[in-house]
Design an enzyme around this catalytic site. Structure first.
Site, PDB file in Angstrom:
ATOM      1  N   ASP A 245     -81.726   9.871 -13.087  1.00 18.48           N
ATOM      2  CA  ASP A 245     -81.141  10.793 -14.054  1.00 18.48           C
ATOM      3  C   ASP A 245     -79.903  11.419 -13.424  1.00 18.48           C
ATOM      4  O   ASP A 245     -79.432  10.971 -12.381  1.00 18.48           O
ATOM      5  CB  ASP A 245     -82.158  11.835 -14.529  1.00 18.48           C
ATOM      6  CG  ASP A 245     -82.602  12.794 -13.434  1.00 18.48           C
ATOM      7  OD1 ASP A 245     -82.041  12.765 -12.321  1.00 18.48           O
ATOM      8  OD2 ASP A 245     -83.524  13.593 -13.691  1.00 18.48           O
TER       9      ASP A 245
ATOM     10  N   ARG B   5     -86.899  21.921 -21.416  1.00 16.82           N
ATOM     11  CA  ARG B   5     -85.866  22.306 -20.459  1.00 16.82           C
ATOM     12  C   ARG B   5     -84.507  22.336 -21.165  1.00 16.82           C
ATOM     13  O   ARG B   5     -83.964  21.289 -21.497  1.00 16.82           O
ATOM     14  CB  ARG B   5     -85.820  21.350 -19.269  1.00 16.82           C
ATOM     15  CG  ARG B   5     -84.703  21.713 -18.279  1.00 16.82           C
ATOM     16  CD  ARG B   5     -84.879  21.094 -16.907  1.00 16.82           C
ATOM     17  NE  ARG B   5     -84.693  19.651 -16.871  1.00 16.82           N
ATOM     18  CZ  ARG B   5     -84.637  18.943 -15.743  1.00 16.82           C
ATOM     19  NH1 ARG B   5     -84.772  19.546 -14.568  1.00 16.82           N
ATOM     20  NH2 ARG B   5     -84.480  17.633 -15.780  1.00 16.82           N
TER      21      ARG B   5
END
Length: 534
Positions: A449, A169
């Site tokens: 996160d 990603r």
């Protein structure tokens, strides 16, 4: 070459890195020339789309709500399908995600998951060291030369014979890379992350029977997906890789993208590997896009779950849309962490994971995400029991008819002082870790996160901005917020200990969280001002 790049010396390389490439070789002239071509061709288009985002947000701020596009109705009505998937992407029942640090890459590839998504985005604080070492770690992982020796324990880590399929990603289109400049301006971090990985690994991956596979984050429109598709076409041509070799899964994690799922798949139809329910960022986006709407004020974060309101609607629409087009619909993240010192709490947490994964597989998802290797067996057990084949592309969900109103439905539930305080603690502690270069942080038995930290600060901003009433009938105003912050800082200090508190970046994190939460205008991403402090 006009690309300007900060100098990186081999002294920055940690002594136990090993592997088959140096940092200087990661940044060798041919690789940077490829990145420069990407920047020259696509950075202006990215800037245009970011400007379009701001224009769209201005319309939302004035009361206009997202809707399905009239001009692309023919795409939604058409009977087209995406290109066939490669064999190693047909079964993705359990995927694990994590940052690109060396030990994590090894452990995730060895975790027993079908797929590992190596993350340069929400699970990674983009220090220059993290970015460049991350590229080196993936280079070594692709060639199976990656190893790690823990200095404190002497334990060594290496890849098992069978590992997860690697997906990467890159950063979102909005995030700059200030260490690399073109014509005096920071380049898009997404183009650096994609460009270096593809340049160094595309052919090696293909030779090993797999391919350059990606997750694309934060897209808000099919026109942004079109940019990525054009990047893929150019990159494959430039390096002599057959068209369609790249496969990319798009995270549906913004409210506007939920209304353009068909169109996003259509733009990427030669390169698509499906869509994913990026649930945490989606909650954040829902707050952000409807920030001026007093009717969109959410209850406590813990009550905004996938079985309610706009989340329930969009998950069902992801499945129906993907399966109609012959491609995977991936479920959302289980952020729980095994609780080793409390068996009762641990079992309760794992029961929530099982229930979440059972809902996903019964709805028709083709796989799911976990944040911790300890959850891989649970997710696999649930999907194995209810998905005997490689996927559920045959589950077309023609019974699903999701409306605009359902995609905008606000879950019902209380807003509490405890919820506000939890947001403050999580937000400040995550930012503190991020400022120290850590983008993936265990807090209160959950793996946090940037996406979950965004929910924390966005929700506080929303409650303050709209004078939201709490469950006890009082209002969360600035004075009360300031008192909560002061008291929660004392609690944090007690939890982490004096030594950790004294050496940390808690004052900076607090200041940033307070400014984001109380600003008159909503900051689009906390990682933008935080990046200036890295």
């Amino acid at each position: 070459m006009t690309l300007q790049i900060d100098h990186v010396t081999e002294e920055q390389q940690s002594p136990n890195d090993g592997g088959s490439i140096t940092l200087a070789e990661i940044l060798r002239p041919e690789a940077l020339a490829f990145v420069e071509e990407l920047v020259k061709r696509f950075a202006p288009r990215i800037e245009e789309r970011l400007a379009a985002r701001r224009e769209t947000q201005a319309r939302f701020d004035k009361g206009k709500l997202p809707d399905f596009l009239i001009e692309t109705a023919d795409v939604r009505a058409g009977n087209w399908r995406v290109a066939p998937l490669p064999p190693d992407l047909l079964d993705r029942r359990v995927e694990i995600t994590g940052p690109v640090d060396r030990k994590m890459v090894i452990n995730a590839l060895n975790s027993g998951a079908n797929v590992f998504m190596a993350d340069f985005e929400d699970a990674n604080a983009p220090t220059w060291s993290n970015i460049v070492h991350g590229q080196k770690n993936l280079y070594d992982a692709v060639r199976r030369t990656i190893a790690f020796s823990a200095a404190e324990t002497g334990k060594t880590y290496a890849l098992k014979e069978k590992t997860a399929v690697l997906l990467v990603r890159p950063r979102g289109l909005h995030l700059p890379e200030r260490h690399v400049r073109y014509e005096g301006k920071p380049i898009p971090g997404a183009l650096l992350d994609f460009g270096l990985y593809f340049f160094h690994n595309a052919k090696a991956l293909k030779e090993r029977g797999t391919g350059p596979y990606f997750y694309l984050p934060k897209l808000e429109s099919h026109l942004e997906a079109r940019i990525w598709n054009d990047v893929f076409v150019f990159a494959q041509t430039a390096l002599g890789v057959p068209q369609g070799t790249i496969k990319a899964t798009v995270l549906i994690e913004t409210l506007p993208a939920a209304f353009e799922m068909d169109e996003i798949l259509y733009e990427l139809r030669e390169h698509s590997a499906g869509l994913n329910c990026g649930r945490w960022d989606y909650i954040f986006s829902f707050i952000k896009k409807r920030r001026n709407d007093p009717n969109a004020v959410l209850p406590d974060r813990s009550l905004v779950t996938m079985d309610k309101g706009f989340l329930r609607a969009y998950a069902k629409l992801v499945i129906k849309t993907c399966h109609r087009r012959g491609v995977h619909a991936m479920g959302g993240m289980a952020a729980q962490i095994p609780i080793k010192d409390n068996p009762a709490e641990n079992e309760a947490a794992l029961a929530r994971v099982r229930a979440d994964k059972l809902r996903e597989v019964k709805d028709g998802h083709d796989g799911t995400w976990v944040a911790h290797p300890g959850l891989v067996p649970i997710a696999r057990e649930v999907f194995d029991a209810h998905m005997p084949g490689q996927n559920q592309l045959n589950v077309l969900r023609e019974d699903v008819q999701v409306t605009r109103e359902e995609l905008l439905e606000v879950p019902v539930g209380p807003r509490t002082e405890a919820g506000a305080r939890h947001n403050i603690r999580v937000g400040i502690q995550y930012i503190e870790s991020w400022l120290r270069g850590l983008g993936c942080v265990p807090l209160y038995n959950l793996m946090e996160d940037a996406a979950t930290a965004e929910i924390s600060r966005a929700q506080v901003w929303q409650w303050l901005h709209h004078n939201a009433k709490l469950e006890d009938g009082t209002v969360l105003d600035r004075e009360r917020f300031a008192r909560f912050v002061e008291e929660e800082m004392v609690r944090i200090r007690g939890e982490v200990g004096e030594k950790r508190h004294a050496t940390g970046k808690y004052a900076e994190a607090r200041a940033l969280f307070e400014s984001l939460s109380t600003a008159e205008s909503f900051e689009e991403f906390l990682t933008i001002p935080a990046y200036a402090k890295l």
